[in-house]
Design an enzyme around this catalytic site. Structure first.
Site, PDB file in Angstrom:
ATOM      1  N   SER A   1      43.430  51.786  30.223  1.00  0.00           N
ATOM      2  CA  SER A   1      44.340  51.389  31.308  1.00  0.00           C
ATOM      3  C   SER A   1      45.736  51.218  30.737  1.00  0.00           C
ATOM      4  O   SER A   1      46.686  50.966  31.455  1.00  0.00           O
ATOM      5  CB  SER A   1      43.873  50.076  31.933  1.00  0.00           C
ATOM      6  OG  SER A   1      43.822  49.077  30.954  1.00  0.00           O
TER       7      SER A   1
ATOM      8  N   GLU B   1      39.476  54.210  38.694  1.00  0.00           N
ATOM      9  CA  GLU B   1      40.743  54.909  38.930  1.00  0.00           C
ATOM     10  C   GLU B   1      40.716  56.231  38.164  1.00  0.00           C
ATOM     11  O   GLU B   1      40.535  56.239  36.937  1.00  0.00           O
ATOM     12  CB  GLU B   1      41.923  54.062  38.458  1.00  0.00           C
ATOM     13  CG  GLU B   1      42.116  52.805  39.297  1.00  0.00           C
ATOM     14  CD  GLU B   1      43.235  51.904  38.786  1.00  0.00           C
ATOM     15  OE1 GLU B   1      43.949  51.323  39.618  1.00  0.00           O
ATOM     16  OE2 GLU B   1      43.385  51.770  37.558  1.00  0.00           O
TER      17      GLU B   1
ATOM     18  N   ASN C   1      45.556  47.254  38.058  1.00  0.00           N
ATOM     19  CA  ASN C   1      46.091  46.317  37.059  1.00  0.00           C
ATOM     20  C   ASN C   1      47.517  45.881  37.399  1.00  0.00           C
ATOM     21  O   ASN C   1      47.941  44.789  37.010  1.00  0.00           O
ATOM     22  CB  ASN C   1      46.056  46.936  35.662  1.00  0.00           C
ATOM     23  CG  ASN C   1      44.678  46.836  35.029  1.00  0.00           C
ATOM     24  OD1 ASN C   1      43.755  46.294  35.621  1.00  0.00           O
ATOM     25  ND2 ASN C   1      44.531  47.367  33.834  1.00  0.00           N
TER      26      ASN C   1
ATOM     27  N   HIS D   1      39.222  55.223  34.699  1.00  0.00           N
ATOM     28  CA  HIS D   1      39.382  53.807  34.357  1.00  0.00           C
ATOM     29  C   HIS D   1      38.419  52.923  35.147  1.00  0.00           C
ATOM     30  O   HIS D   1      38.529  52.802  36.368  1.00  0.00           O
ATOM     31  CB  HIS D   1      40.846  53.392  34.634  1.00  0.00           C
ATOM     32  CG  HIS D   1      41.120  51.960  34.356  1.00  0.00           C
ATOM     33  ND1 HIS D   1      41.911  51.164  35.150  1.00  0.00           N
ATOM     34  CD2 HIS D   1      40.677  51.153  33.360  1.00  0.00           C
ATOM     35  CE1 HIS D   1      41.955  49.944  34.659  1.00  0.00           C
ATOM     36  NE2 HIS D   1      41.206  49.907  33.578  1.00  0.00           N
TER      37      HIS D   1
HETATM   38  N1  3HC Z   1      28.016  42.252  33.102  1.00  0.00           N
HETATM   39  C1  3HC Z   1      27.191  42.799  34.011  1.00  0.00           C
HETATM   40  N2  3HC Z   1      26.880  42.186  35.169  1.00  0.00           N
HETATM   41  C2  3HC Z   1      27.450  40.985  35.407  1.00  0.00           C
HETATM   42  C3  3HC Z   1      28.332  40.372  34.516  1.00  0.00           C
HETATM   43  C4  3HC Z   1      28.611  41.057  33.309  1.00  0.00           C
HETATM   44  N3  3HC Z   1      29.453  40.589  32.392  1.00  0.00           N
HETATM   45  N4  3HC Z   1      28.741  39.189  35.030  1.00  0.00           N
HETATM   46  C5  3HC Z   1      28.117  39.075  36.216  1.00  0.00           C
HETATM   47  N5  3HC Z   1      27.346  40.150  36.434  1.00  0.00           N
HETATM   48  C6  3HC Z   1      26.516  40.405  37.589  1.00  0.00           C
HETATM   49  C7  3HC Z   1      25.503  39.322  37.743  1.00  0.00           C
HETATM   50  O1  3HC Z   1      24.354  39.570  36.974  1.00  0.00           O
HETATM   51  C8  3HC Z   1      25.235  39.378  39.225  1.00  0.00           C
HETATM   52  O2  3HC Z   1      24.340  40.405  39.518  1.00  0.00           O
HETATM   53  P1  3HC Z   1      22.937  40.010  40.213  1.00  0.00           P
HETATM   54  O3  3HC Z   1      23.274  39.613  41.586  1.00  0.00           O
HETATM   55  O4  3HC Z   1      22.123  41.249  40.106  1.00  0.00           O
HETATM   56  O5  3HC Z   1      22.415  38.872  39.405  1.00  0.00           O
HETATM   57  C9  3HC Z   1      26.563  39.782  39.835  1.00  0.00           C
HETATM   58  O6  3HC Z   1      27.325  40.343  38.755  1.00  0.00           O
HETATM   59  C10 3HC Z   1      27.275  38.586  40.390  1.00  0.00           C
HETATM   60  O7  3HC Z   1      27.392  37.638  39.323  1.00  0.00           O
HETATM   61  P2  3HC Z   1      27.295  36.073  39.513  1.00  0.00           P
HETATM   62  O8  3HC Z   1      26.456  35.772  40.720  1.00  0.00           O
HETATM   63  O9  3HC Z   1      26.911  35.462  38.213  1.00  0.00           O
HETATM   64  O10 3HC Z   1      28.781  35.598  39.699  1.00  0.00           O
HETATM   65  P3  3HC Z   1      29.854  36.094  40.714  1.00  0.00           P
HETATM   66  O11 3HC Z   1      29.297  36.279  42.077  1.00  0.00           O
HETATM   67  O12 3HC Z   1      30.995  35.174  40.490  1.00  0.00           O
HETATM   68  O13 3HC Z   1      30.263  37.541  40.196  1.00  0.00           O
HETATM   69  C11 3HC Z   1      31.808  38.822  39.016  1.00  0.00           C
HETATM   70  C12 3HC Z   1      30.735  37.763  38.909  1.00  0.00           C
HETATM   71  C13 3HC Z   1      31.194  40.135  39.501  1.00  0.00           C
HETATM   72  C14 3HC Z   1      32.376  39.035  37.615  1.00  0.00           C
HETATM   73  C15 3HC Z   1      32.880  38.343  40.044  1.00  0.00           C
HETATM   74  O14 3HC Z   1      33.301  37.067  39.704  1.00  0.00           O
HETATM   75  C16 3HC Z   1      34.073  39.236  40.127  1.00  0.00           C
HETATM   76  O15 3HC Z   1      34.081  40.242  40.834  1.00  0.00           O
HETATM   77  N6  3HC Z   1      35.159  38.855  39.405  1.00  0.00           N
HETATM   78  C17 3HC Z   1      36.388  39.630  39.354  1.00  0.00           C
HETATM   79  C18 3HC Z   1      36.245  40.668  38.292  1.00  0.00           C
HETATM   80  C19 3HC Z   1      37.462  41.543  38.207  1.00  0.00           C
HETATM   81  O16 3HC Z   1      38.470  41.360  38.871  1.00  0.00           O
HETATM   82  N7  3HC Z   1      37.377  42.551  37.351  1.00  0.00           N
HETATM   83  C20 3HC Z   1      38.476  43.442  37.092  1.00  0.00           C
HETATM   84  C21 3HC Z   1      39.135  43.015  35.844  1.00  0.00           C
HETATM   85  S1  3HC Z   1      40.511  44.055  35.443  1.00  0.00           S
HETATM   86  C22 3HC Z   1      39.842  45.249  34.454  1.00  0.00           C
HETATM   87  O17 3HC Z   1      38.708  45.237  34.091  1.00  0.00           O
HETATM   88  C23 3HC Z   1      40.771  46.358  34.084  1.00  0.00           C
HETATM   89  C24 3HC Z   1      41.017  46.442  32.607  1.00  0.00           C
HETATM   90  O18 3HC Z   1      41.862  47.551  32.382  1.00  0.00           O
HETATM   91  C25 3HC Z   1      41.653  45.218  32.027  1.00  0.00           C
END
Ligand code: 3HC
Length: 291
Positions: free
Chosen positions: A119, A152, A191, A140
């Site tokens: 990214s 992306e 991002n 991405h």
């Molecule tokens: N790896 C794989 N699966 C994961 C995980 C991980 N690290 N963390 C959580 N999960 C899964 C869980 O196992 C769960 O699945 P299940 O229902 O089958 O058990 C599901 O995700 C939901 O997890 P939780 O119920 O524990 O918790 P949440 O409902 O809070 O979800 C989350 C966790 C999906 C991480 C949610 O909080 C979320 O969408 N957060 C925002 C993440 C985000 O914005 N990501 C983008 C970041 S920017 C990026 O990556 C770009 C790069 O260039 C920097």
């Protein structure tokens, strides 16, 4: 149609992208120069599949079949030799990526698309290290890649339509909802949106307007975000956030693109977030946030 996928890099992103490939039925190789990193990826993915089975998302046989489609190697040449599609998810360092793309260009079949998960760098920066710039683009993914639906697909000036089409097709086959970005721009789209929120959150906390905990609560309860900006920085990694911002600044030369001083301070203290157990929040060894 791609049958064999190579993922370069076995960190949080590379390993989960590899698992997506195996779950979608591709023979998938994950390559990394580090044996311990490959071993950790193998263990984490097996645990993740156990969780899928426990949740009823897969039966045991399906999980085992998907895990058996994964191959782990330290040899880039071995992984690339019969790869129909390559996704590079190595460290966000341009010289490392360019060396990888030069090696991939030599080792992979001539028609193979070489995509980068970066990214930070538009793919033109690595395409010029190959003799096939038309077959290079960004693909991405978002963290955690097994969960987040967006991919992306970013073309550069020389990316062919065929490359764009096959990358979009692969993203859909992996169960994702790809979005097409027609021009390289630092941070692409998602991002940039995230960065705008993060910058404002950093301003609010350093100005003493509200605590990082309360800002996270507001993002979740007022805006419906699944995580607040500070929790998200900890998930993505403060090192990753810092390095992305530094690379953006190096590209634009605009002082406003420099990492925020609060982000720089945590980066310099090695407080990278969830992966080190310390960031804006503290975490136990399983990655659970401590009160
Ligand atoms: N790896 C794989 N699966 C994961 C995980 C991980 N690290 N963390 C959580 N999960 C899964 C869980 O196992 C769960 O699945 P299940 O229902 O089958 O058990 C599901 O995700 C939901 O997890 P939780 O119920 O524990 O918790 P949440 O409902 O809070 O979800 C989350 C966790 C999906 C991480 C949610 O909080 C979320 O969408 N957060 C925002 C993440 C985000 O914005 N990501 C983008 C970041 S920017 C990026 O990556 C770009 C790069 O260039 C920097």
């Amino acid at each position: 149609m791609q049958n064999n996928i190579l993922i370069v890099g076995s960190g949080a992103m590379g390993s989960q992208i590899g698992m997506l490939g195996a779950l979608a039925g591709y023979r998938t190789t994950i390559q990394d120069i580090s044996e311990p990193s490959l071993a950790a990826a193998r263990d984490q993915l097996a645990t993740r599949m156990d969780h899928f089975v426990a949740k009823g998302r897969l039966d045991r046989a399906e999980a085992d079949t998907a895990l058996a489609r994964l191959n782990f190697t330290t040899s880039l040449e071995e992984g690339a030799a019969d790869a129909d599609f390559v996704i590079e998810a190595a460290t966000e360092k341009l010289d490392v990526k360019r060396a990888i793309f030069t090696a991939l260009d030599k080792a992979a079949p001539a028609n193979t698309v070489l995509a980068t998960n970066s990214s930070t760098y538009g793919s033109s920066k690595v395409a010029s290290a190959t003799g096939r710039p038309d077959k290079v683009c960004n693909m991405h993914f978002f963290n955690p890649a097994l969960v987040m639906k967006c991919v992306e697909v970013v073309r550069h000036d020389q990316t062919s339509q065929e490359t764009v089409d096959s990358t979009m097709e692969l993203a859909r086959a992996l169960g994702k909802s790809p979005v097409l970005i027609n021009h390289e721009i630092p941070g692409f789209v998602a991002n940039r949106l995230m960065g705008a929120i993060r910058d404002e959150a950093l301003h609010l906390v350093t100005a003493g307007i509200a605590s990082h905990e309360d800002i996270d609560t507001a993002a979740k309860t007022a805006l419906g975000h699944p995580m607040g900006p500070f929790e998200l920085m900890d998930l993505v990694g403060l090192d990753v956030s810092y390095l992305i911002r530094m690379a953006t600044y190096e590209e634009t030369g605009r002082p406003e693109d420099l990492p925020h001083p609060a982000l720089k301070a945590l980066y310099e203290q090695g407080r990278y977030g969830k992966k080190t157990g310390h960031g804006w929040y503290e975490y136990d060894q399983s990655g659970t946030k401590l009160p």
